[in-house]
Design an enzyme around this catalytic site. Structure first.
Site, PDB file in Angstrom:
ATOM      1  N   LYS A 166     -10.474  -3.770  -5.542  1.00  0.00           N
ATOM      2  CA  LYS A 166     -11.080  -2.597  -6.180  1.00  0.00           C
ATOM      3  C   LYS A 166     -10.046  -1.815  -6.980  1.00  0.00           C
ATOM      4  O   LYS A 166     -10.393  -1.015  -7.831  1.00  0.00           O
ATOM      5  CB  LYS A 166     -11.768  -1.715  -5.142  1.00  0.00           C
ATOM      6  CG  LYS A 166     -10.831  -1.132  -4.124  1.00  0.00           C
ATOM      7  CD  LYS A 166     -11.566  -0.228  -3.176  1.00  0.00           C
ATOM      8  CE  LYS A 166     -10.619   0.552  -2.287  1.00  0.00           C
ATOM      9  NZ  LYS A 166      -9.624  -0.227  -1.549  1.00  0.00           N
TER      10      LYS A 166
ATOM     11  N   LYS B 194       0.827  -1.218   0.000  1.00  0.00           N
ATOM     12  CA  LYS B 194       0.000   0.000   0.000  1.00  0.00           C
ATOM     13  C   LYS B 194       0.854   1.257   0.000  1.00  0.00           C
ATOM     14  O   LYS B 194       0.519   2.234  -0.673  1.00  0.00           O
ATOM     15  CB  LYS B 194      -0.934   0.012   1.219  1.00  0.00           C
ATOM     16  CG  LYS B 194      -2.127  -0.916   1.072  1.00  0.00           C
ATOM     17  CD  LYS B 194      -3.128  -0.658   2.185  1.00  0.00           C
ATOM     18  CE  LYS B 194      -4.243  -1.681   2.182  1.00  0.00           C
ATOM     19  NZ  LYS B 194      -5.085  -1.575   3.382  1.00  0.00           N
TER      20      LYS B 194
ATOM     21  N   LYS C  89      -5.036 -10.977  -6.975  1.00  0.00           N
ATOM     22  CA  LYS C  89      -6.291 -11.165  -6.244  1.00  0.00           C
ATOM     23  C   LYS C  89      -7.309 -10.125  -6.715  1.00  0.00           C
ATOM     24  O   LYS C  89      -6.924  -9.023  -7.141  1.00  0.00           O
ATOM     25  CB  LYS C  89      -6.065 -11.084  -4.738  1.00  0.00           C
ATOM     26  CG  LYS C  89      -5.755  -9.699  -4.235  1.00  0.00           C
ATOM     27  CD  LYS C  89      -5.780  -9.605  -2.715  1.00  0.00           C
ATOM     28  CE  LYS C  89      -5.503  -8.158  -2.309  1.00  0.00           C
ATOM     29  NZ  LYS C  89      -5.426  -7.889  -0.901  1.00  0.00           N
TER      30      LYS C  89
HETATM   31  P1  TYM Z   1     -10.716  -5.496   3.557  1.00  0.00           P
HETATM   32  O1  TYM Z   1     -11.685  -4.402   3.850  1.00  0.00           O
HETATM   33  O2  TYM Z   1      -9.644  -5.223   2.540  1.00  0.00           O
HETATM   34  O3  TYM Z   1     -11.465  -6.800   3.058  1.00  0.00           O
HETATM   35  C1  TYM Z   1     -12.545  -7.352   3.781  1.00  0.00           C
HETATM   36  C2  TYM Z   1     -12.454  -8.859   3.753  1.00  0.00           C
HETATM   37  O4  TYM Z   1     -12.455  -9.369   2.422  1.00  0.00           O
HETATM   38  C3  TYM Z   1     -11.367 -10.275   2.245  1.00  0.00           C
HETATM   39  N1  TYM Z   1     -10.916 -10.200   0.845  1.00  0.00           N
HETATM   40  C4  TYM Z   1     -10.789 -11.266   0.031  1.00  0.00           C
HETATM   41  N2  TYM Z   1     -10.968 -12.580   0.235  1.00  0.00           N
HETATM   42  C5  TYM Z   1     -10.748 -13.417  -0.813  1.00  0.00           C
HETATM   43  N3  TYM Z   1     -10.364 -12.991  -2.046  1.00  0.00           N
HETATM   44  C6  TYM Z   1     -10.154 -11.672  -2.303  1.00  0.00           C
HETATM   45  N4  TYM Z   1      -9.789 -11.261  -3.514  1.00  0.00           N
HETATM   46  C7  TYM Z   1     -10.356 -10.742  -1.231  1.00  0.00           C
HETATM   47  N5  TYM Z   1     -10.256  -9.397  -1.126  1.00  0.00           N
HETATM   48  C8  TYM Z   1     -10.605  -9.080   0.144  1.00  0.00           C
HETATM   49  C9  TYM Z   1     -10.306  -9.782   3.208  1.00  0.00           C
HETATM   50  O5  TYM Z   1      -9.385 -10.797   3.514  1.00  0.00           O
HETATM   51  C10 TYM Z   1     -11.151  -9.374   4.402  1.00  0.00           C
HETATM   52  O6  TYM Z   1     -11.439 -10.482   5.219  1.00  0.00           O
HETATM   53  N6  TYM Z   1      -7.610  -5.222   7.427  1.00  0.00           N
HETATM   54  C11 TYM Z   1      -8.915  -5.689   7.009  1.00  0.00           C
HETATM   55  C12 TYM Z   1     -10.069  -5.074   7.781  1.00  0.00           C
HETATM   56  C13 TYM Z   1     -10.001  -5.253   9.247  1.00  0.00           C
HETATM   57  C14 TYM Z   1     -10.229  -6.450   9.960  1.00  0.00           C
HETATM   58  C15 TYM Z   1     -10.107  -6.103  11.338  1.00  0.00           C
HETATM   59  C16 TYM Z   1     -10.520  -7.751   9.580  1.00  0.00           C
HETATM   60  C17 TYM Z   1      -9.749  -4.265  10.162  1.00  0.00           C
HETATM   61  N7  TYM Z   1      -9.829  -4.790  11.423  1.00  0.00           N
HETATM   62  C18 TYM Z   1     -10.255  -7.067  12.334  1.00  0.00           C
HETATM   63  C19 TYM Z   1     -10.665  -8.717  10.570  1.00  0.00           C
HETATM   64  C20 TYM Z   1     -10.549  -8.366  11.924  1.00  0.00           C
HETATM   65  C21 TYM Z   1      -9.097  -5.317   5.550  1.00  0.00           C
HETATM   66  O7  TYM Z   1      -8.512  -4.390   5.073  1.00  0.00           O
HETATM   67  O8  TYM Z   1     -10.058  -6.027   4.902  1.00  0.00           O
END
Ligand code: TYM
Length: 338
Positions: A202, A118, A199
């Protein structure tokens, strides 16, 4: 109503950084959120504080937090079974993050691959982006979480969370539950439809690479039909040799419940046209209704606010107990009431 106190505690979060969640979010994490609420004590959070670690527009963020909450309800998060809330309504997250940040090694935080990726894309990298995983650890540990349903890209952050919990417990005495990641192998990484080496995200380079839950059904069909495959015509699961077809098989199987090997034999000798056409229908039928339900939740502002405030109140009741423990352990004075 939440389930009994003996039910496993589940926590997960999602960032409100786009107008719609995508199929990777849905299959990698959100479907598991819905499934787990049946027999867990679940807390699900729209993590708006994580969303300001990169440049943001305040009005857009505010709106996206609402749309995110509405989408979660629309896809099946049930406020009678889980606690759904917005992170900034529960100040304990940022308060615990400070303590955990003081337990985290600079080198340890520097090894986070998501930070490296990032920050490489940002003109201006903030300290907030660097300490992002520490806030994520605070999110999880505040709830004495046992299971965290996420996609594979969060595995390293979960490892850090576990290390911090164990270290704090070791230094100050038992305070936090050490959480386990809950990652479904089959759907742990949904790939970009135009570039299956990456992967789904967005920030896809191609407008057709990422399928959004709020896309029009026809747009969804087009994206599936134009997904990159290969020059053969055989529908076969082979992640190395046929990553595009394999990704579509994974999506098809997850949405329809039909095992991959059964899909392979169903499409034997039929070529990609039929396969993609049928998958396009499955996708449009399964995900199509989410958009309408999201609009309904957004139209009833008072009800959505009510659900979120109730979720935040229940979250605070748990979070403030853990925070009070951690404050005491490190030698702080308790916060005064205002
Ligand atoms: P975020 O907002 O990027 O994504 C949300 C969830 O979607 C999953 N994900 C995917 N899974 C499979 N294939 C993909 N292409 C794909 N893209 C996204 C992510 O693994 C996630 O589970 N850091 C986290 C948000 C967060 C969080 C937390 C999660 C903040 N605090 C505490 C769990 C517990 C994030 O940026 O997810």
């Amino acid at each position: 109503m939440t389930t009994a106190a003996s039910a496993p505690r589940v926590f997960s979060g999602i960032q409100p950084t786009s107008d719609s969640f995508h199929l990777g979010n849905y299959l990698g994490a959100l479907r598991q959120w819905v499934a787990l609420q049946e027999d867990s004590d679940a807390f699900y959070c729209v993590v708006d504080q994580h969303a300001i670690t990169v440049t943001h527009d305040p009005k857009v963020l505010h709106q996206r937090s609402r749309t995110s909450a509405a989408q979660l309800l629309a896809l099946g998060v049930d406020p009678e079974r889980s606690n759904l809330f917005i992170q900034s309504q529960v100040p304990e997250h940022a308060m615990l993050a400070w303590i955990l940040g003081c337990e985290t090694g600079f080198g340890e935080a520097s090894r986070m691959t998501q930070f490296k990726d990032k920050s490489a894309k940002q003109e201006h990298t903030t300290v907030g982006l660097f300490t992002y995983p520490v806030l994520m650890a605070a999110d999880i540990l505040l709830y004495q979480t046992q299971r965290v349903p996420v996609g594979a890209d969060q595995r390293q952050h979960l490892e850090l969370t576990r290390d911090l919990a164990a270290r704090f417990n070791n230094n100050y005495g038992q305070t936090f539950t050490v959480p386990e990641p809950y990652i479904l192998k089959e759907t742990e990484t949904i790939k970009d439809l135009s570039d299956p080496a990456k992967k789904m995200s967005k920030s896809s380079e191609s407008p057709r690479g990422c399928l959004y839950l709020l896309d029009e059904p026809n747009q969804m069909r087009k994206k599936i039909k134009s997904a990159v495959t290969d020059s053969e015509a055989e529908v076969r699961y082979d992640p190395e040799g046929k990553p595009g077809v394999t990704n579509l098989l994974v999506i098809y199987s997850a949405l329809s419940g039909t095992p991959v090997d059964k899909l392979e034999s169903e499409y034997q000798g039929k070529g990609y046209g039929d396969f993609k056409g049928d998958l396009a229908e499955v996708v449009a039928e399964t995900l199509g209704p989410i958009a309408r339900a999201t609009r309904e939740y957004l139209d009833d502002k008072a009800e959505l606010d009510r659900i979120l405030v109730e979720g935040a109140e229940k979250a605070r009741a748990v979070a403030s107990r853990t925070l009070a423990k951690a404050y005491k352990k490190v030698g702080f004075y308790p916060p005064v009431a205002n």
